[in-house]
Scaffold this active site. Structure first.
Site, PDB file in Angstrom:
ATOM      1  N   ALA A  25       0.852  -1.193   0.000  1.00 24.54           N
ATOM      2  CA  ALA A  25       0.000   0.000   0.000  1.00 24.54           C
ATOM      3  C   ALA A  25       0.883   1.236   0.000  1.00 24.54           C
ATOM      4  CB  ALA A  25      -0.925   0.005   1.229  1.00 24.54           C
ATOM      5  N   GLY A  27       0.528   5.290   1.216  1.00 21.56           N
ATOM      6  CA  GLY A  27      -0.280   6.275   1.920  1.00 21.56           C
ATOM      7  C   GLY A  27       0.335   7.648   1.839  1.00 21.56           C
ATOM      8  N   GLY A  28      -0.215   8.567   2.633  1.00 25.16           N
ATOM      9  CA  GLY A  28       0.256   9.936   2.606  1.00 25.16           C
ATOM     10  C   GLY A  28       1.636  10.110   3.210  1.00 25.16           C
ATOM     11  N   MET A  29       2.012   9.206   4.180  1.00 26.10           N
ATOM     12  CA  MET A  29       3.290   9.358   4.846  1.00 26.10           C
ATOM     13  C   MET A  29       4.335   8.351   4.388  1.00 26.10           C
ATOM     14  SD  MET A  29       2.799  10.317   8.856  1.00 26.10           S
ATOM     15  CE  MET A  29       1.425   9.248   9.178  1.00 26.10           C
ATOM     16  N   ALA A  30       3.895   7.160   3.955  1.00 23.14           N
ATOM     17  CA  ALA A  30       4.864   6.096   3.694  1.00 23.14           C
ATOM     18  C   ALA A  30       4.290   5.105   2.699  1.00 23.14           C
ATOM     19  CB  ALA A  30       5.235   5.386   5.002  1.00 23.14           C
ATOM     20  N   VAL A  32       4.295   0.844   2.049  1.00 18.07           N
ATOM     21  CA  VAL A  32       4.530  -0.421   2.733  1.00 18.07           C
ATOM     22  C   VAL A  32       4.780  -1.510   1.691  1.00 18.07           C
ATOM     23  CG1 VAL A  32       3.609  -2.121   4.338  1.00 18.07           C
ATOM     24  CG2 VAL A  32       3.064   0.300   4.636  1.00 18.07           C
ATOM     25  N   ASP A 146      -3.481   8.720  15.985  1.00 16.80           N
ATOM     26  CA  ASP A 146      -4.130   8.558  14.670  1.00 16.80           C
ATOM     27  C   ASP A 146      -4.871   7.225  14.615  1.00 16.80           C
ATOM     28  OD1 ASP A 146      -4.903   9.359  12.150  1.00 16.80           O
ATOM     29  OD2 ASP A 146      -3.086   8.654  11.168  1.00 16.80           O
TER      30      ASP A 146
END
Length: 662
Positions: A25, A27-30, A32, A146
């Protein structure tokens, strides 16, 4: 044709140990990835932080990497069956990464996307394990910040496959990641809100403050979504959603799913109080309440309803909701209540053998109390005590717990808040409204009213004033008077007719102007002066530009108009030639109207250069180069002996200069 950008990390070896196999996946920060730990021969998950998460991108990233490494060490020490384990951390191509336990399963978000909402037993089973993970973090001094379905992983159940959510293993991920990122952005990028707005706690929106009760609030929102299939608030912009958490109480789930038991409403309401002090103290406290709620739902005797008979037959007891019975002993050891912690309210101890003759024992007790003097005294004492208790209880519930509401009407908002705080009251605000007498933020009304009875420490609802209602003046220029008057009357404005005037553009009877002008701020009841057109004026202004001033003056006088003292301006036009006029030619004016003219004062004078004693042809070239026409007398091949005008004379441009050559 579909195109896809190749991921350069696929197949690469990180730190000489982790072989990237696939992307899970982004995402906005990292991002995976799944990877193989070639040293231990096991599958792991590798999370690589995006370069944009560092302050200023790659530049100035060092401080973020150090803080991220410290946070990763703290998370790695957090060992719990419901927390995704962190095995290793490091940097790759200058960006930090985490090596974590690989969980085979789905996120809670994917489960909700497929199922929309869960049964109460499924929702509480997931909530128990999620809160167990958060409780472990809170005991270790960590705040997740979060909590959301995307960060809750539902592993394949050991007993019933992935669909059996009650027996599934739940793991919480991304502990402290938002905290590590925020630690770097607080200093460098304006303290941006690092949270998901659908689950954000009110205190994180208003002042950026977060503690363990912030996670409790977010967990309550996740439970709300599992029970109802949606989050409590939505909006067009994230900031609108975030501020709804501050301004509104989270609705109870049964407003969306009426069949839900009240115990679930109470559970969600406690977890999502807007005041952090009113929530459970931490995730462990909320976990205990979830377990108690799950036990009560698991007791089939607590959730039945008598249905009215359809025919002549007896009424039938039917369960209002199918809920799996779950005993504390069936939970994993890490999720059980302490011994003796299960609730016992509502359960009667079974009578031992030989104690079935209850009525005979009650009869014997009555005989002993009534027949003996000590018994009668005891009965009297009990009656007196019960009377005192009843009297005190009646006084407390009827009078003692009440006080007079303070008079807050006509105070300013600040004064009312200070007065309420002094008396220990809580204020709420109804929708404000306009008022012509009370200025903005003054108190118009209160409920309960001043001097009315109110619970000590109760809530008073105030209605504040928006001040006089003001709005922009409507634009009615160009409309007939009747239509303009109707528009202004509908805006509650008083219409007054002003003196009509001529207008070249609008026919007679049309509105040419208003006072105040369109767009100016007005309020209901204000007077508006409407000026109507008299049509085109009877005299047409002639074109005077290019005429001599005297000619223009005569023409103006013949038309019955008045010439204002002309204004002279520098121009290359001849002196006294008209170069501008007002009104413009073709305009309509009345007799006696004033005409303003701009008149040329002539071009500026120039200086005649000296050419005496120069050869005649050279003298001619000098004069012509400066714009003077030249007349040569006598011998053009001789020397210039005189000139007219003389040297240094000031003359208009283009003046002819005569030179004599001999």
């Amino acid at each position: 044709m579909d195109t896809q950008v190749a991921d350069t990390l696929l197949g690469s070896l990180i730190d000489g140990r982790y072989r990237i196999r696939g992307r899970v996946a982004r995402g906005g920060m990292a991002t995976v990835y799944t990877a193989t730990d070639e040293r231990l021969e096991r599958t792991v998950a590798v999370k690589i932080i995006h370069s944009t998460q560092g302050p200023g991108g790659q530049a100035g990233l060092g401080g973020f990497v150090d803080r991220f490494a410290d946070e990763a060490k703290t998370i790695a020490r957090l060992t719990h069956p419901n927390v995704v384990a962190v095995y290793d951390q490091g940097t790759h191509a200058g960006m930090p990464y985490l090596v974590m336990e690989y969980v085979r399963g789905r996120t809670l978000r994917e489960v909700l996307t497929e199922r929309r909402r869960l049964n109460p037993d499924e929702a509480l089973a997931i909530a128990e394990q999620m809160l167990a993970a958060l409780a472990a973090a809170h005991r270790a001094g960590l705040v997740h910040r979060d909590v959301k379905p995307e960060n809750v992983l539902v592993a394949e159940a050991p007993s019933g496959g992935p669909a059996n959510l009650v027996d599934g293993v739940v793991k919480v991920t991304d502990f402290g990641l938002a905290r590590a990122v925020e630690a770097s952005t607080d200093h460098d990028s304006g303290n941006q809100l690092m949270a998901t707005v659908a689950y954000v706690a009110p205190e994180l929106v208003t002042d950026g403050r977060a503690d363990v009760r912030t996670d409790v609030y977010s967990a309550g929102i996740v439970l709300f979504e599992m029970l109802t299939g949606r989050v409590p608030y939505d909006g067009n912009r994230p900031i609108d959603i975030a501020w709804q958490h501050v301004d509104r109480d989270v609705p109870v789930p049964s407003t969306l799913v009426p069949s839900l038991p009240r115990v679930l409403d109470d559970l969600v309401a406690k977890a999502t109080r807007r005041d952090p002090a009113a929530r459970p103290a931490d995730a462990g406290t909320l976990l205990a309440e979830v377990q108690v709620a799950r036990d009560s739902l698991g007791n089939p005797n607590t959730h039945t309803a008598m249905l009215a008979p359809v025919s002549d037959g007896p009424a039938v007891s039917q369960p209002t909701m199918v809920v799996a019975a779950v005993r504390p002993a069936e939970r994993p050891t890490w999720a059980r209540l302490p011994e003796g912690g299960a609730p016992t309210r509502g359960r009667r101890r079974a009578a031992p053998d030989g104690e079935t003759d209850v009525w005979s024992r009650l009869a014997a007790l009555r005989t002993r109390l009534v027949g003996e003097s000590n018994g009668r005294l005891a009965v009297a004492a009990v009656v007196v005590v019960l009377g005192l208790v009843a009297a005190l209880g009646g006084w407390w519930f009827g009078v003692g717990r009440y006080t007079d509401a303070p008079q807050l009407v006509s105070m300013t908002k600040a004064e009312a808040e200070a007065q309420a705080a002094q008396g220990g009251f809580t204020l709420r605000y109804a929708d404000p409204r306009h008022d012509e007498q009370v200025p903005r933020d003054g108190v118009l009304a209160q409920q309960p009213a001043g001097t009315d009875r109110i619970l000590k420490g109760g809530t008073i609802t105030l209605t504040l004033s928006l001040g006089p209602a003001k709005f922009p003046m409507p634009d009615v220029v160009g409309k007939e008077f009747d239509l303009a008057e109707a528009d202004l009357a509908s805006a509650q404005l008083e219409v007054v007719k002003g003196t009509a005037r001529y207008d070249d553009g609008l026919p007679e009877g049309m509105v040419v102007a208003t006072r105040p002008e369109a767009g100016k701020e007005v309020k209901p009841g204000d007077k508006v002066t409407v000026i109507l057109s008299k049509g085109r004026a009877p005299i047409t202004v002639p074109n005077l530009v290019g005429k001599n001033l005297n000619d223009a003056r005569n023409q103006i006088a013949q038309l019955g108009l008045v010439l204002v003292e002309p204004t002279y301006k520098e121009s290359d036009k001849p002196r006294d030639e008209v170069i501008g006029q007002s009104p413009a030619d073709g305009s309509g004016v009345e007799k006696g109207a004033q005409i303003r003219l701009e008149v040329s004062e002539g071009p500026p004078l120039v200086t005649v250069p000296r050419v005496v004693d120069l050869p005649c042809q050279q003298a001619k070239q000098v004069l012509e180069s400066q714009g003077f026409p030249v007349a040569v007398q006598f011998n053009p091949e001789a020397v210039a002996r005189f000139q007219n005008p003389n040297e240094n004379a000031q003359v208009p441009p283009g003046t002819q200069v005569t030179i004599g050559c001999f």
